[in-house]
Design a protein around this motif. Structure first.
Motif, short mmCIF file in Angstrom:
data_model
loop_
_atom_site.label_atom_id
_atom_site.label_comp_id
_atom_site.label_asym_id
_atom_site.label_seq_id
_atom_site.Cartn_x
_atom_site.Cartn_y
_atom_site.Cartn_z
N GLN A 17 0.82 -1.21 0.00
CA GLN A 17 0.00 0.00 0.00
C GLN A 17 0.85 1.26 0.00
O GLN A 17 0.47 2.26 -0.58
N SER A 18 2.01 1.20 0.61
CA SER A 18 2.86 2.40 0.64
C SER A 18 3.81 2.49 -0.54
O SER A 18 4.46 3.51 -0.71
N LEU A 56 -3.15 -2.49 15.16
CA LEU A 56 -1.82 -2.76 14.61
C LEU A 56 -1.61 -2.02 13.28
O LEU A 56 -0.59 -1.35 13.08
N ILE A 57 -2.59 -2.13 12.39
CA ILE A 57 -2.48 -1.47 11.08
C ILE A 57 -2.46 0.04 11.26
O ILE A 57 -1.68 0.76 10.62
N GLY A 58 -3.29 0.55 12.16
CA GLY A 58 -3.33 1.99 12.40
C GLY A 58 -2.02 2.52 12.96
O GLY A 58 -1.54 3.58 12.53
N PHE A 59 -1.43 1.80 13.91
CA PHE A 59 -0.14 2.25 14.46
C PHE A 59 0.95 2.22 13.39
O PHE A 59 1.81 3.10 13.36
N PHE A 64 4.62 5.77 10.39
CA PHE A 64 5.34 6.09 9.16
C PHE A 64 4.79 7.30 8.41
O PHE A 64 5.53 7.98 7.72
N PHE A 65 3.49 7.57 8.48
CA PHE A 65 2.92 8.57 7.58
C PHE A 65 2.10 9.67 8.22
O PHE A 65 1.80 10.65 7.57
N SER A 66 1.67 9.54 9.44
CA SER A 66 0.71 10.48 10.00
C SER A 66 1.39 11.59 10.80
O SER A 66 2.51 11.43 11.29
N VAL A 67 0.68 12.70 10.96
CA VAL A 67 1.19 13.80 11.76
C VAL A 67 0.90 13.57 13.24
O VAL A 67 1.55 14.16 14.10
N ALA A 68 -0.09 12.73 13.53
CA ALA A 68 -0.45 12.45 14.92
C ALA A 68 -0.47 10.94 15.15
O ALA A 68 -1.23 10.23 14.50
#
Length: 165
Positions: A17-18, A56-59, A64-68
């Motif tokens: 996905q990334s 797990l997927i959210g973390f 790697f990609f989120s600001v928060a």
């Protein structure tokens, strides 16, 4: 063994996905296969598996990609847990079920993510996201829900013994 296989699928999906899925974007929209995996696990294994997979997927995405850190983890956990609560009440063999739940989850993802980011004071234009990405991503995720759900259905379903005459 099943947990190890699911972990490998989550990690491989994160890598795909990334990296590769950005090249198959339709109208600038990248499919959210992580959400489809969370929905599939929630539907087939219940609220505990759906919630843990979502967390797990959210973390992974947050680190790697989120600001928060924690925003995606919370949203995916909530969606996986809620979908998992319906495990006993839905007909799992039908392929319409994951399509409908994936479409609903895509809408819920954007709504919850907007609310979480609003409270974290991050500026996200909700209208821009809904107008430019929402509908295409609902259709895209719904289509991808069929092969991913079939894969999980084969992997997770316990074979039953059939007696024929």
């Amino acid at each position: 063994m099943e947990i190890l296989t699911i972990l490998m699928i989550i990690i491989i999906n994160f890598i795909l996905q990334s990296t590769i899925f950005h090249h198959i974007a339709i109208l600038g929209v990248v499919p959210n296969t992580a959400l489809v995996i969370i929905v599939s696990l929630g539907l087939l294994k219940g609220e505990k598996a759906g919630g843990i997979a979502g967390l797990l997927i959210g973390f992974l995405q947050d680190i790697f990609f989120s600001v928060a850190i924690g925003a995606n983890a919370f949203v995916y956990f909530f969606i996986g847990y809620c979908i998992g609560k319906t495990e006993q009440k839905v007909y799992k063999e039908s392929l319409i079920t994951p399509i409908i739940f994936t479409a609903i989850s895509t809408v819920a993802y954007y709504l919850l993510y907007y609310v979480v980011m609003y409270f974290l004071s991050a500026k996200i234009s909700f209208g821009f996201v809904v107008k430019n990405r929402g509908v295409v991503e609902i259709i895209y995720n719904g289509i991808l829900a069929i092969p991913i759900y079939k894969l999980f259905l084969k992997m997770i379903t316990v074979p039953s013994i059939k007696f024929r005459r």
